[in-house]
Design an enzyme around this catalytic site. Structure first.
Site, PDB file in Angstrom:
ATOM      1  N   CYS A  49       0.774  -1.172   0.008  1.00  0.00           N
ATOM      2  CA  CYS A  49       0.078   0.062   0.071  1.00  0.00           C
ATOM      3  C   CYS A  49       0.801   1.290  -0.026  1.00  0.00           C
ATOM      4  O   CYS A  49       0.176   2.124  -0.301  1.00  0.00           O
ATOM      5  CB  CYS A  49      -0.779   0.138   1.154  1.00  0.00           C
ATOM      6  SG  CYS A  49      -0.057  -0.043   2.750  1.00  0.00           S
ATOM      7  N   ASN A  50       2.158   1.002   0.443  1.00  0.00           N
ATOM      8  CA  ASN A  50       2.986   2.212   0.441  1.00  0.00           C
ATOM      9  C   ASN A  50       4.242   2.354  -0.629  1.00  0.00           C
ATOM     10  O   ASN A  50       5.100   3.386  -0.627  1.00  0.00           O
ATOM     11  CB  ASN A  50       3.583   2.490   1.871  1.00  0.00           C
ATOM     12  CG  ASN A  50       2.581   2.975   2.669  1.00  0.00           C
ATOM     13  OD1 ASN A  50       1.609   3.783   2.466  1.00  0.00           O
ATOM     14  ND2 ASN A  50       2.539   2.476   3.806  1.00  0.00           N
ATOM     15  N   SER A 108       9.933   2.576   6.208  1.00  0.00           N
ATOM     16  CA  SER A 108       8.427   2.503   6.173  1.00  0.00           C
ATOM     17  C   SER A 108       7.758   3.875   6.629  1.00  0.00           C
ATOM     18  O   SER A 108       8.283   4.694   7.378  1.00  0.00           O
ATOM     19  CB  SER A 108       7.852   1.434   7.225  1.00  0.00           C
ATOM     20  OG  SER A 108       8.129   0.406   6.567  1.00  0.00           O
ATOM     21  N   GLU A 113       7.338  -0.685  11.166  1.00  0.00           N
ATOM     22  CA  GLU A 113       6.033  -1.534  10.720  1.00  0.00           C
ATOM     23  C   GLU A 113       6.655  -3.049  10.329  1.00  0.00           C
ATOM     24  O   GLU A 113       7.453  -2.982   9.452  1.00  0.00           O
ATOM     25  CB  GLU A 113       5.503  -0.649   9.753  1.00  0.00           C
ATOM     26  CG  GLU A 113       4.182  -1.382   9.344  1.00  0.00           C
ATOM     27  CD  GLU A 113       4.318  -2.237   8.164  1.00  0.00           C
ATOM     28  OE1 GLU A 113       3.815  -3.327   8.188  1.00  0.00           O
ATOM     29  OE2 GLU A 113       5.132  -2.023   7.156  1.00  0.00           O
ATOM     30  N   GLN A 115       4.641  -5.429   8.911  1.00  0.00           N
ATOM     31  CA  GLN A 115       3.877  -6.166   7.764  1.00  0.00           C
ATOM     32  C   GLN A 115       5.099  -6.318   6.656  1.00  0.00           C
ATOM     33  O   GLN A 115       4.863  -7.301   5.888  1.00  0.00           O
ATOM     34  CB  GLN A 115       2.891  -5.411   7.407  1.00  0.00           C
ATOM     35  CG  GLN A 115       1.815  -5.528   8.511  1.00  0.00           C
ATOM     36  CD  GLN A 115       0.475  -5.016   8.302  1.00  0.00           C
ATOM     37  OE1 GLN A 115       0.633  -3.592   7.474  1.00  0.00           O
ATOM     38  NE2 GLN A 115      -0.708  -5.121   8.404  1.00  0.00           N
ATOM     39  N   GLN A 119       5.383  -9.318   3.529  1.00  0.00           N
ATOM     40  CA  GLN A 119       4.970  -8.829   2.006  1.00  0.00           C
ATOM     41  C   GLN A 119       6.276  -9.330   1.169  1.00  0.00           C
ATOM     42  O   GLN A 119       5.961  -9.687   0.176  1.00  0.00           O
ATOM     43  CB  GLN A 119       4.629  -7.484   1.870  1.00  0.00           C
ATOM     44  CG  GLN A 119       3.295  -7.088   2.658  1.00  0.00           C
ATOM     45  CD  GLN A 119       3.297  -5.706   3.053  1.00  0.00           C
ATOM     46  OE1 GLN A 119       4.077  -4.838   3.338  1.00  0.00           O
ATOM     47  NE2 GLN A 119       1.906  -5.351   2.972  1.00  0.00           N
TER      48      GLN A 119
END
Length: 173
Positions: A49-50, A108, A113, A115, A119
């Protein structure tokens, strides 16, 4: 040589980033197209998402233009090499260092972060299944995951367990 095109929260607005994102179903198709570019020997895509990051290893001296052409054609959206700060290319040691920062969570939007590790592992699994991972990218990913584990266990960065989603939930309460 290792090269990376990165479109992320540091160099692009979210709408631009989202225009070039890949989902799990499109990554195998994209990897095969990348691997068919002359001089590209290995390819790996990390799309979250980033960030959207395309890592390639090979000997194509015109790789910037080829990757821009690839991502523009794949998403049917023009991305110009003259665009304002919306993406960045890195090479060799700079690209490797960037990937280690990404894996460790120090690049991040929310520092530390956690996650991103899963990923990366999921993207690695997809690329491995597509046979676009060779010795160079395999070693880079393994080193980055090792470094990330070390950072998380040996520094205070590992004490942060929040994700963007859990932080939003906490703030909304």
């Amino acid at each position: 040589m290792l090269s990376v095109l990165t479109i992320n929260h540091n160099n692009s607005d979210i709408s631009f980033l989202e225009s070039f994102s890949f989902n799990k179903d499109s990554i195998p198709i994209a990897l095969k197209q990348l691997n068919s570019i002359e001089g590209v020997e290995e390819a790996f895509i990390l799309s979250t998402c980033n960030r959207v990051e395309i890592y390639v290893s090979g000997n194509n001296k015109n790789i910037d233009s080829e990757i821009i052409k690839f991502i523009s054609n794949f998403h049917n959206i023009s991305i110009s090499k003259k665009a304002p700060i919306t993406y960045q290319f890195m090479y060799g040691k700079d690209a490797a260092y960037h990937f280690i920062k990404v894996a460790s969570g120090s690049d991040s939007m929310l520092l530390g972060e956690p996650q991103i590790i899963n990923q990366i592992k999921e993207s690695y699994k997809i690329a491995t299944n597509c046979n676009t991972i060779g010795k160079s990218l395999h070693k880079l990913i393994q080193v980055a995951l090792f470094a990330a584990k070390k950072v998380r266990s040996d520094t205070s960065l590992g004490n942060r367990v929040d994700s963007i989603g859990s932080l939003v939930t906490k703030l909304s309460k």
